[in-house]
Write a protein that holds these residues in place. Structure first.
Motif, mmCIF file in Angstrom:
data_model
loop_
_atom_site.group_PDB
_atom_site.id
_atom_site.type_symbol
_atom_site.label_atom_id
_atom_site.label_comp_id
_atom_site.label_asym_id
_atom_site.label_seq_id
_atom_site.Cartn_x
_atom_site.Cartn_y
_atom_site.Cartn_z
ATOM 1 N N GLU A 50 0.632 -1.270 0.634
ATOM 2 C CA GLU A 50 0.429 0.289 -0.238
ATOM 3 C C GLU A 50 1.076 1.132 -0.059
ATOM 4 O O GLU A 50 0.360 2.123 -0.276
ATOM 5 N N THR A 75 -9.390 6.587 6.538
ATOM 6 C CA THR A 75 -8.918 6.047 7.444
ATOM 7 C C THR A 75 -8.245 4.018 7.689
ATOM 8 O O THR A 75 -9.506 3.922 6.531
ATOM 9 N N GLY A 76 -7.822 4.067 7.956
ATOM 10 C CA GLY A 76 -7.224 2.536 7.479
ATOM 11 C C GLY A 76 -5.317 3.110 7.732
ATOM 12 O O GLY A 76 -4.853 4.108 7.984
ATOM 13 N N CYS A 77 -4.240 1.615 7.580
ATOM 14 C CA CYS A 77 -3.065 1.860 6.961
ATOM 15 C C CYS A 77 -3.091 2.742 6.941
ATOM 16 O O CYS A 77 -1.886 3.822 7.096
ATOM 17 N N PHE A 99 -13.877 6.843 8.361
ATOM 18 C CA PHE A 99 -13.036 5.984 8.034
ATOM 19 C C PHE A 99 -14.063 5.395 6.661
ATOM 20 O O PHE A 99 -13.670 5.271 5.461
ATOM 21 N N GLY A 128 -8.707 2.792 1.930
ATOM 22 C CA GLY A 128 -8.137 0.633 0.958
ATOM 23 C C GLY A 128 -9.534 0.818 1.202
ATOM 24 O O GLY A 128 -10.502 1.269 0.331
ATOM 25 N N ASP A 129 -9.877 -1.062 0.654
ATOM 26 C CA ASP A 129 -10.674 -1.317 0.266
ATOM 27 C C ASP A 129 -12.071 -1.462 1.048
ATOM 28 O O ASP A 129 -13.292 -1.346 1.153
ATOM 29 N N GLY A 130 -11.656 -1.968 2.242
ATOM 30 C CA GLY A 130 -12.897 -1.639 3.326
ATOM 31 C C GLY A 130 -13.734 -0.306 3.693
ATOM 32 O O GLY A 130 -14.422 -0.236 2.663
ATOM 33 N N SER A 131 -12.966 0.749 3.611
ATOM 34 C CA SER A 131 -13.515 1.987 3.245
ATOM 35 C C SER A 131 -13.782 2.899 2.023
ATOM 36 O O SER A 131 -14.626 2.756 2.198
ATOM 37 N N ILE A 135 -17.636 0.560 3.923
ATOM 38 C CA ILE A 135 -18.142 1.277 4.919
ATOM 39 C C ILE A 135 -18.439 2.404 3.975
ATOM 40 O O ILE A 135 -19.501 3.789 4.415
ATOM 41 N N ASN A 157 -5.998 -4.119 -0.454
ATOM 42 C CA ASN A 157 -4.906 -5.148 0.064
ATOM 43 C C ASN A 157 -5.955 -6.469 0.781
ATOM 44 O O ASN A 157 -5.616 -7.012 1.451
ATOM 45 N N GLY A 159 -8.717 -6.471 2.535
ATOM 46 C CA GLY A 159 -9.103 -7.136 4.169
ATOM 47 C C GLY A 159 -8.995 -5.852 4.597
ATOM 48 O O GLY A 159 -8.235 -4.624 4.547
ATOM 49 N N TYR A 160 -9.677 -5.736 6.053
ATOM 50 C CA TYR A 160 -9.718 -4.860 7.269
ATOM 51 C C TYR A 160 -8.211 -4.831 7.282
ATOM 52 O O TYR A 160 -8.097 -5.480 8.637
ATOM 53 N N MET A 161 -7.083 -4.359 7.428
ATOM 54 C CA MET A 161 -5.164 -4.857 8.236
ATOM 55 C C MET A 161 -5.100 -4.206 8.436
ATOM 56 O O MET A 161 -4.827 -4.505 9.780
ATOM 57 N N ASN A 162 -5.588 -2.750 8.717
ATOM 58 C CA ASN A 162 -4.227 -2.023 10.142
ATOM 59 C C ASN A 162 -5.865 -2.496 11.672
ATOM 60 O O ASN A 162 -5.073 -1.903 12.467
ATOM 61 N N THR A 163 -6.605 -3.095 11.264
ATOM 62 C CA THR A 163 -7.385 -3.401 12.128
ATOM 63 C C THR A 163 -7.346 -4.992 12.559
ATOM 64 O O THR A 163 -8.315 -5.390 13.797
HETATM 65 C C1 LIG Z 1 -16.704 3.953 11.865
HETATM 66 C C2 LIG Z 1 -15.439 3.483 11.788
HETATM 67 N N1 LIG Z 1 -15.421 1.937 12.408
HETATM 68 C C3 LIG Z 1 -14.216 1.477 12.853
HETATM 69 C C4 LIG Z 1 -13.225 2.146 12.416
HETATM 70 C C5 LIG Z 1 -11.795 1.398 12.196
HETATM 71 N N2 LIG Z 1 -11.238 1.389 11.937
HETATM 72 C C6 LIG Z 1 -9.967 1.678 11.122
HETATM 73 S S1 LIG Z 1 -9.181 1.225 10.127
HETATM 74 C C7 LIG Z 1 -10.208 -0.087 9.472
HETATM 75 C C8 LIG Z 1 -10.337 -0.846 8.627
HETATM 76 C C9 LIG Z 1 -9.595 -0.101 7.027
HETATM 77 O O1 LIG Z 1 -9.867 -1.453 6.533
HETATM 78 P P1 LIG Z 1 -9.418 -0.901 5.155
HETATM 79 O O2 LIG Z 1 -9.946 0.265 4.258
HETATM 80 O O3 LIG Z 1 -9.674 -1.968 3.613
HETATM 81 O O4 LIG Z 1 -7.918 -0.235 4.853
HETATM 82 P P2 LIG Z 1 -6.113 -1.352 5.378
HETATM 83 O O5 LIG Z 1 -6.351 -0.674 6.875
HETATM 84 O O6 LIG Z 1 -6.616 -2.260 5.112
HETATM 85 O O7 LIG Z 1 -5.212 -0.475 4.502
HETATM 86 C C10 LIG Z 1 -11.086 -0.188 10.810
HETATM 87 C C11 LIG Z 1 -12.135 -1.045 10.964
HETATM 88 C C12 LIG Z 1 -13.308 3.168 12.568
HETATM 89 N N3 LIG Z 1 -11.835 3.860 12.544
HETATM 90 N N4 LIG Z 1 -14.388 4.350 11.895
#
Ligand SMILES: Cc1ncc(C[n+]2csc(CCOP(=O)(O)OP(=O)(O)O)c2C)c(N)n1
Ligand SMILES: Cc1cc2nc3c(=O)[nH]c(=O)nc-3n(C[C@H](O)[C@H](O)[C@H](O)COP(=O)(O)OP(=O)(O)OC[C@H]3O[C@@H](n4cnc5c(N)ncnc54)[C@H](O)[C@@H]3O)c2cc1C
Ligand code: SF4
Ligand code: SF4
Ligand code: SF4
Ligand SMILES: [Mg+2]
Lengths: 330, 541
Positions: A50, A75-77, A99, A128-131, A135, A157, A159-163
């Motif tokens: 990343e 938000t994320g890694c 996020f 990230g892919d999660g964001s 969400i 990547n 997955g939700y890597m940061n958490t």
């Molecule tokens: C509303 C909310 N829910 C949960 C979180 C916790 N959180 C922070 S980063 C993250 C996962 C990020 O995943 P992704 O977007 O794929 O990024 P990556 O870390 O994999 O690069 C989560 C669940 C948050 N910050 N805000």
């Protein structure tokens, strides 16, 4: 093909640079003048795909816009490892909010620039892919639907890597994550769940959608440059291996991204106004196993008994991509 | 400083976070020994000169090449190129055609009159060289570069040794040979022709030389006992080729039989064809696989209509006719006569059974050791007699041009050291740049350029050169097929692929440097370096 391939300069355009190429033909990354938008000292893991993908993309965007960009980051890694208050590794104007709202923040920034008459300042939103797929999906779809003048980049990547490596809707079937344990009748993530955001983006008929991997720098640079030459909503989805979440060796990051593309599991293509216009061809086709085997998240597929069902499922997906995106034709 | 609401710290930079402390292994740039360089008997830095040829700077490439070997136009034609057998690219598609680029550089140098740099300082020492073959001339070149006064005594009427009196013109045109010899003489090397040295030691002492290098080759044709009638026309290969060169057309007749399996046998048979023989047959005791001649030459000879009788010996020679016997090979590879005889029509029989060294000039030299007809030398190329060095065909060797050139270079270095009261030590050899260290993904597919050959009809009309050279375009293409095994070629990959921006680019020709303050030791740069020029070494923690 997104960029002009130099047929024969020993390594052609496969390498980052090449002293034999004309300076105009060299990549942004090969120059000493590159921005290093994401600078040294960030806290990403060893070999983080990343971090690499973000620097490739942002440096290209900086070069394409004469340094006039502003970034909204989810938000994320990428956010956490780059900006532990009060330090930052970003050498570009950069803002983080939540996020799930990077696309909305980006749309707001674009509106602000329009109001201020700063048409030369371009907006990029990223996460990230999660964001992106989970969400932040609502704001993203809204940004596409309104055709806001924002380039959204997803660093996938899987997955939700940061958490702590939870599964996302971009996680590959059969992968082990902290929420899809490798136990039971169907170990790892379910087969047949998840979504592929680039195709959903195309369904919005936005001007530009593209995919890329960190294994092909030239391709990323060409796509970011193209995106920055256009106005309206644009989307680039970059596959970025994560050594921590994938259970892979840190030195294999680029190789794994290459295997994902060369197996067909991750199709690399470009689309304009909802139609696929080009795809990056497979150069040396490999079975999906070559991509799966070096990763601990797939180790259970190659245990005492091979999980033919899962391997077959993924191979079939690769083959469907090859057909759908014409990955093998010249 | 006034800060916005709720802000207590100024923004800082991540550069204060030295992530280098995470590292357990560090990447380091290395230079590995490319297998081609390792395979070159003249010790050329092939990868090094190809690097310049790749950029089209042929003059620099030529200078880099000739640091080790002053004869690129010659060896580009006659060397059996063991470098190419070793080339890593050979295991990917086809070996880089090193000899073809080498020849191109040599020919460019002749065309453009490139000269060797002259030594800055004279040493005041004088060295005698006996024999102006490739080995002696190479030693002369290197000694002259090192500032010594060099004098060559050559028995024959022209310089070149077997390059001139062995290798035929259709493989090595004489203007090429003359040009590369002349360039060495232009450095101030004195050559005395028709000056046979009878006693090495007296020649050295009487001439006031500080050292001598002997490179007299092997010129006495070996014989085999073949019962022959008085009218049988039996010749030997060395004499036939020698006569041809001095202008005496050897009388071979219409049907020529050559006995032997080495390169001289092939050359004589091909020469016979060119002199008008209808039939040229090589009779060889063993099988094709066992033949010492180089496969490419066997192939060229066969293409010209030379016939080869394998597993056959000659038992009797009479006028116009030979008796031959079929042989068979045991499981252990030893040859057995079968008792099956045949007659073969032959106007002449040419023996090509190898050569012995004429050791007359060493008869009264103390300390010399001779074994198997050749002179023993130490690792420093010195014979048992102080100050008397020897190399090339007269010492134990594979007897090729390039081995002789390698000996000449090695001898020159040792003579130089010895003259200064020192011992030359070979600089440490880096580990080999093996294929498993190459990241093949990054190289474009590129089959080698084929050198055009003269068509068979034109070949038979004379001694025109058979294999043609490359031109500037395809030489450049061929040079660029080199993978640059084990040595950075500035592709910028490490600089690009580091997620931590921990590689510094130092500018064209200067390479790169790691920033160990930030390198986390992930190893991506090592894995993605196309040519294997980065090693990962453990940190001591
Ligand atoms: C509303 C909310 N829910 C949960 C979180 C916790 N959180 C922070 S980063 C993250 C996962 C990020 O995943 P992704 O977007 O794929 O990024 P990556 O870390 O994999 O690069 C989560 C669940 C948050 N910050 N805000
Ligand atoms: C027909 C033939 C074809 C060959 N083809 C090839 C080939 O394609 N590729 C390859 O690599 N090798 C080939 N070889 C082998 C190669 O030519 C020799 O290995 C090489 O020439 C040896 O070099 P040298 O300097 O040791 O000796 P030589 O080349 O033999 O030179 C020795 C010189 O010393 C002179 N000399 C001898 N005695 C005295 C004396 N007492 N005083 C003064 N001068 C003296 C001789 O006149 C001669 O000029 C071939 C050989 C032959 C015979
Ligand atoms: S967890 Fe993965 S994405 Fe996050 S910093 Fe580490 S390698 Fe990069
Ligand atoms: S590819 Fe180049 S460096 Fe490697 S062995 Fe062949 S010629 Fe030598
Ligand atoms: S890629 Fe960067 S961080 Fe990784 S080992 Fe190389 S220099 Fe160090
Ligand atoms: Mg993620």
């Amino acid at each position: 093909m997104s960029h002009q391939e130099v047929k024969f300069y020993q390594t052609g355009t496969f390498t980052v640079g090449n002293r034999l190429l004309d300076p105009e033909q060299r990549s942004v990354q090969s120059t000493e003048e590159r921005t290093n938008a994401l600078n040294s000292g960030h806290r990403a893991c060893q070999g983080c795909g990343e971090a690499l993908g973000a620097r490739y993309a942002m440096d290209a965007a900086m070069a394409a816009t004469n340094g006039q960009i502003v970034i909204a980051n989810a938000t994320g890694c990428l956010e956490v490892f780059s900006t532990p208050y009060p330090e930052t590794a970003w050498q570009v104007p950069w803002v983080h909010s939540l996020f799930g709202n990077a696309a909305a923040v980006g749309a707001g920034l674009a509106a602000a620039m329009r109001v201020k008459g700063k048409s030369d300042v371009r907006v990029i939103a990223q996460g990230g892919d999660g964001s992106t797929a989970d969400i932040g999906f609502g704001p993203l779809s809204g940004m596409f639907e309104r055709n806001d003048d924002v380039l959204f980049i997803c660093y996938d990547n899987q997955g939700y890597m940061n958490t702590g490596v939870q599964r996302s809707s971009a996680t590959l079937p059969a992968a082990r994550t902290s929420t899809t344990a490798a136990v039971g009748k169907r170990p790892g993530h379910q087969l047949g769940m998840g979504k592929f955001v680039p195709e959903i983006a195309m369904a919005h008929h936005i001007p530009y959608v593209a995919t890329a991997t960190v294994a092909d720098l030239r391709d990323i640079e060409a796509k970011v440059t193209t995106a920055m030459s256009l106005r309206g909503a644009r989307y680039i989805h970059i596959l970025v291996p994560c050594p921590l979440g994938w259970g892979s060796a840190s030195h294999d990051t680029v190789r794994l991204a290459r295997m994902a593309k060369e197996s067909g599991l991750f199709p690399v293509f470009e689309a304009r106004d909802g139609e696929v216009t080009d795809s990056l061809k497979i150069r040396h086709q490999v079975p999906v196993e070559e991509f799966l085997k070096p990763q601990k998240r797939f180790a259970h597929l190659f245990g005492k008994q091979r999980d033919e069902e899962a391997i077959g499922f993924l191979q079939a997906r690769a083959e469907r991509n090859i057909r759908k995106y014409h990955l093998l034709e010249a | 400083m006034e800060k916005p609401f709720a802000i207590t710290l100024d923004p800082g930079t991540s550069l204060s976070n030295h992530t280098g402390s995470w590292r357990t292994e560090r990447p380091v740039y290395v230079h590995r020994l490319p297998p081609c360089n390792n395979g070159c008997p003249a010790g050329e830095d092939i990868q090094g000169w190809l690097f310049h040829a790749e950029s089209g700077d042929y003059e620099k490439a030529w200078h880099k090449l000739t640091e080790n070997n002053p004869f690129p136009a010659i060896v580009g034609r006659v060397c059996y190129h063991p470098c190419e057998s070793a080339c890593n690219r050979g295991q990917i598609d086809e070996a880089v055609s090193i000899h073809a680029v080498e020849r191109f550089l040599g020919d460019e140098a002749i065309k453009k009159n490139w000269a060797f740099p002259l030594p800055v300082q004279k040493s005041g020492k004088r060295v005698l060289i006996v024999g102006a073959g490739p080995s002696g001339l190479t030693a002369a070149y290197h000694l002259a570069c090192l500032g010594h006064d060099v004098e060559i005594h050559e028995a024959g009427p022209m310089a070149g040794g077997m390059l001139r009196f062995g290798i035929p013109q259709y493989r090595l045109p004489r203007d090429i040979l003359d040009a590369e010899v002349k360039r060495i003489l232009d450095m101030g090397v004195t050559l005395h022709l028709n000056r046979k040295v009878e006693n090495a030691l007296t020649a050295m002492q009487e001439g006031g030389f500080d050292a001598v290098f002997l490179a007299i080759g092997a010129h006495i044709a070996k014989r085999a006992y073949i019962p022959a009638g008085a009218a049988a026309h039996v010749l030997n290969a060395v004499n036939v080729l020698h006569d041809l060169e001095t202008g005496e057309k050897p009388l071979l007749g219409r049907r020529v039989v050559v006995y032997g399996g080495g390169n001289s046998a092939i050359d004589v048979a091909r020469t016979a064809k060119r002199l008008g023989a209808d039939e040229a047959v090589i009779v060889y005791r063993r099988t094709r696989d066992a033949m010492p001649a180089h496969p490419s030459e066997v192939h060229e000879a066969e293409a010209e209509g030379v016939l080869i009788r394998w597993l056959t010996t000659i038992t009797q020679a009479e006028e116009g006719e030979l008796t031959i016997e079929k042989m068979c090979m045991d499981d252990d590879g030893s040859l057995q006569p079968t008792g099956e005889f045949e007659t073969l029509q032959a106007d002449s029989l040419v023996l090509a059974l190898g050569q012995d060294v004429d050791l007359g000039l060493l008869e009264h030299v103390p300390g010399i050791e001779i074994e198997g007809g050749v002179v023993k030398v130490g690792e420093n190329m010195m014979t048992g007699c102080e100050g008397v060095f020897a190399g090339g065909d007269m010492v134990p060797s594979e007897r090729t041009v390039t081995v002789g050139i390698g000996h000449g270079k090695l001898a020159a270095r040792n003579i130089h050291a010895w003259l200064n009261g020192e011992t030359w030590v070979h600089p440490p050899r880096p580990a080999i740049a093996t294929l498993d260290r190459i990241n093949r993904w990054y190289y474009s597919e590129a089959p080698k350029v084929v050198q055009p050959e003269l068509d068979a009809v034109r070949r038979m009309n004379g001694f025109e050169e058979v294999v043609q050279g490359l031109n500037a375009d395809n030489a450049l293409f061929e040079a660029r097929r080199c993978l640059s095994c084990g040595n950075c070629f500035e592709c910028d990959n490490c600089y690009g692929v580091c997620p931590d921006n921990a590689v510094k680019k130092l500018g064209p020709g200067k390479g790169f440097e790691f920033d160990y303050d930030f390198c986390k030791g992930c190893g991506i740069c090592v894995a993605e370096c196309p040519c294997g020029a980065i090693d990962m070494v453990p940190e001591d923690i």
